[in-house]
Design a protein around this motif. Structure first.
Motif, PDB file in Angstrom:
ATOM      1  N   VAL A 129       0.847  -1.243  -0.016  1.00  0.00           N
ATOM      2  CA  VAL A 129      -0.132  -0.038   0.135  1.00  0.00           C
ATOM      3  C   VAL A 129       0.943   1.271   0.021  1.00  0.00           C
ATOM      4  O   VAL A 129       0.555   2.342  -0.853  1.00  0.00           O
ATOM      5  CB  VAL A 129      -0.862  -0.035   1.152  1.00  0.00           C
ATOM      6  N   GLY A 130       2.019   1.257   0.581  1.00  0.00           N
ATOM      7  CA  GLY A 130       2.810   2.324   0.874  1.00  0.00           C
ATOM      8  C   GLY A 130       3.535   2.743  -0.769  1.00  0.00           C
ATOM      9  O   GLY A 130       3.556   3.756  -1.271  1.00  0.00           O
ATOM     10  N   LEU A 131       3.853   1.548  -1.370  1.00  0.00           N
ATOM     11  CA  LEU A 131       4.679   1.805  -2.538  1.00  0.00           C
ATOM     12  C   LEU A 131       3.655   2.208  -3.674  1.00  0.00           C
ATOM     13  O   LEU A 131       3.760   3.144  -4.354  1.00  0.00           O
ATOM     14  CB  LEU A 131       5.063   0.439  -3.012  1.00  0.00           C
ATOM     15  N   VAL A 132       2.425   1.385  -3.663  1.00  0.00           N
ATOM     16  CA  VAL A 132       1.249   1.950  -4.798  1.00  0.00           C
ATOM     17  C   VAL A 132       1.155   3.447  -4.262  1.00  0.00           C
ATOM     18  O   VAL A 132       0.833   4.250  -5.142  1.00  0.00           O
ATOM     19  CB  VAL A 132       0.165   1.054  -4.362  1.00  0.00           C
ATOM     20  N   SER A 133       0.693   3.912  -3.094  1.00  0.00           N
ATOM     21  CA  SER A 133       0.217   5.162  -2.966  1.00  0.00           C
ATOM     22  C   SER A 133       1.328   6.095  -3.158  1.00  0.00           C
ATOM     23  O   SER A 133       0.839   7.057  -3.817  1.00  0.00           O
ATOM     24  CB  SER A 133      -0.273   5.296  -1.340  1.00  0.00           C
ATOM     25  N   PRO A 150      -8.222   5.731   0.894  1.00  0.00           N
ATOM     26  CA  PRO A 150      -8.897   5.025   0.049  1.00  0.00           C
ATOM     27  C   PRO A 150      -8.309   3.624   0.061  1.00  0.00           C
ATOM     28  O   PRO A 150      -8.818   2.418  -0.099  1.00  0.00           O
ATOM     29  CB  PRO A 150      -9.226   5.449  -1.340  1.00  0.00           C
ATOM     30  N   GLU A 151      -7.054   3.670  -0.140  1.00  0.00           N
ATOM     31  CA  GLU A 151      -6.143   2.422  -0.566  1.00  0.00           C
ATOM     32  C   GLU A 151      -6.226   1.501   0.760  1.00  0.00           C
ATOM     33  O   GLU A 151      -6.354   0.273   0.707  1.00  0.00           O
ATOM     34  CB  GLU A 151      -4.744   2.710  -0.890  1.00  0.00           C
ATOM     35  N   VAL A 152      -5.898   2.297   1.981  1.00  0.00           N
ATOM     36  CA  VAL A 152      -6.101   1.352   3.311  1.00  0.00           C
ATOM     37  C   VAL A 152      -7.462   0.952   3.606  1.00  0.00           C
ATOM     38  O   VAL A 152      -7.461  -0.336   3.651  1.00  0.00           O
ATOM     39  CB  VAL A 152      -5.597   2.297   4.330  1.00  0.00           C
TER      40      VAL A 152
END
Length: 371
Positions: A129-133, A150-152
């Motif tokens: 999630v950190g890399l994608v965001s 929203p990702e989380v």
């Protein structure tokens, strides 16, 4: 015939596969729109589509295997992650399938350890999630909260739902397996009880008969009168033992009609067949009720072993039993040993018996007992 747990598993998998198919269609439409609007080239769109189709093509297999056992991560999971990462790199705003891949990873990271699956899932989710965001923010210039929140939320919700649905399936499966194990245990305990009762009944009597027979044999040439008396005692003991065995066997042969109906309903419904019972047998004699209980047991056994019934009706009225099921397989029906033995039992007692398929596609068993 599929059992109820097997049907539940198929329904759960079909539900999730259908949801993934709908999600795949939405993502394909998004990629096509980006290509038509000139945001990405035709080659990029083709690569993104290939990545999406690869991920959603592998997902049903990952899901099915995760529902059957506790698998370890393999190459399929890695390929699925690469496929979805390729699509996300080409279309940054198109990262909503990353939570789905994380949910599949959570299913596949299950091990025997208590907290290891949770720790591994949390760590993997935080990293992904950190890399994608960060990538989406870097490429699109969007604000961190608008991307990260929203990702989380999507990741937590998707993983939670996936794990919950599999836990439900495992609970259903374990309950069914436990029910079967309980039935096998009951049969084993009954066999042990029968063996113990026979030992208690015959052990002492046969020991005494053996000793008296040996004594009579020794006395045969010395004291004929006493030897005859001993043999008369042996005959008396043998007759008593035979009477006790017959009484014990008759006790085992006596069935309770209400208990048999309840057990048959549970067995049929566990096998996926709806069972409807309409029994009016309160005025019948104990002998008639026992005969009907045997007919119910053998009829249910016939349904479970030789049909694929989805519905079975049991009607008892005035000493007449009728069992109908819709599991006729189309082949010519030849009564087996169980039905043949039941027929002999009923006819000997003065009743009647028939079991045959009907033109409407049902199998009907009728048993009448003397009232």
């Amino acid at each position: 015939m599929a059992t109820r747990p097997q049907k539940a598993r198929k329904l759960l998998l079909l539900w999730m596969d259908s949801a993934m198919a709908l999600q795949a269609v939405v993502f394909v439409v998004v990629i096509v729109q980006h290509a038509l609007n000139g945001r990405i080239g035709a080659l990029q769109a083709a690569v993104a589509l290939a990545g999406q189709l690869g991920f959603f093509g592998l997902f049903p297999f990952l899901l099915s295997e995760a529902y059957d056992a506790r698998p370890r991560p393999t190459l399929k999971l890695l390929i699925a992650g690469v496929c979805t990462a390729v699509a996300m790199l080409i279309v940054p705003n198109h990262s909503a399938d990353m939570p789905t891949w994380l949910a599949a990873s959570a299913l596949w990271l299950s091990t025997a350890a208590l907290y290891l699956p949770l720790i591994a899932t949390v760590c993997l989710s935080v990293v992904v999630v950190g890399l994608v965001s960060g990538y989406v923010v870097l490429v699109t210039g969007a604000a961190w909260p608008g991307v990260l929140i929203p990702e989380v939320f999507s990741t937590v919700l998707t993983i939670g739902c996936m794990l919950l649905w599999r836990w439900i399936w495992w609970a259903i499966r374990d309950a069914h397996d436990g029910k079967e194990a309980k039935a096998r245990l009951a049969v084993s305990e009954e066999r042990l009880r029968f063996a113990r009762d026979l030992h208690d009944l015959l052990g002492h009597s046969l020991s005494v008969i053996t000793l008296k027979s040996e004594l009579a044999a020794k006395l045969a040439t010395k004291d004929e009168a006493r030897a005859a008396a001993e043999m008369a005692e042996v005959r008396h003991l043998a007759a008593e033992s035979l009477a006790e065995v017959r009484l014990a066997v008759d006790g085992y042969r006596t069935l309770d009609l209400d208990e048999e109906l309840s057990g048959v309903r549970a067995a049929l419904e566990a096998a996926g067949a709806r069972c409807v019972i309409d029994a009016r047998a309160e005025d019948l004699s104990p002998t008639a009720r026992t005969l009907l209980a045997w007919a119910v047991r053998e009829g249910a056994t016939n349904v479970l072993k030789h049909s694929k019934a989805e519905r079975c009706t049991i009607t008892i009225d005035g000493g007449v039993l009728e069992m109908r099921n819709d599991g006729v397989n189309g082949r010519s029906s030849v009564p087996g040993n169980g039905l043949h033995g039941l027929s002999e039992r009923l006819v000997t007692a003065g009743g009647s018996f028939s079991a045959e398929p009907t033109p409407t596609g049902e199998f009907v068993l009728r048993a009448a007992v003397p009232t």
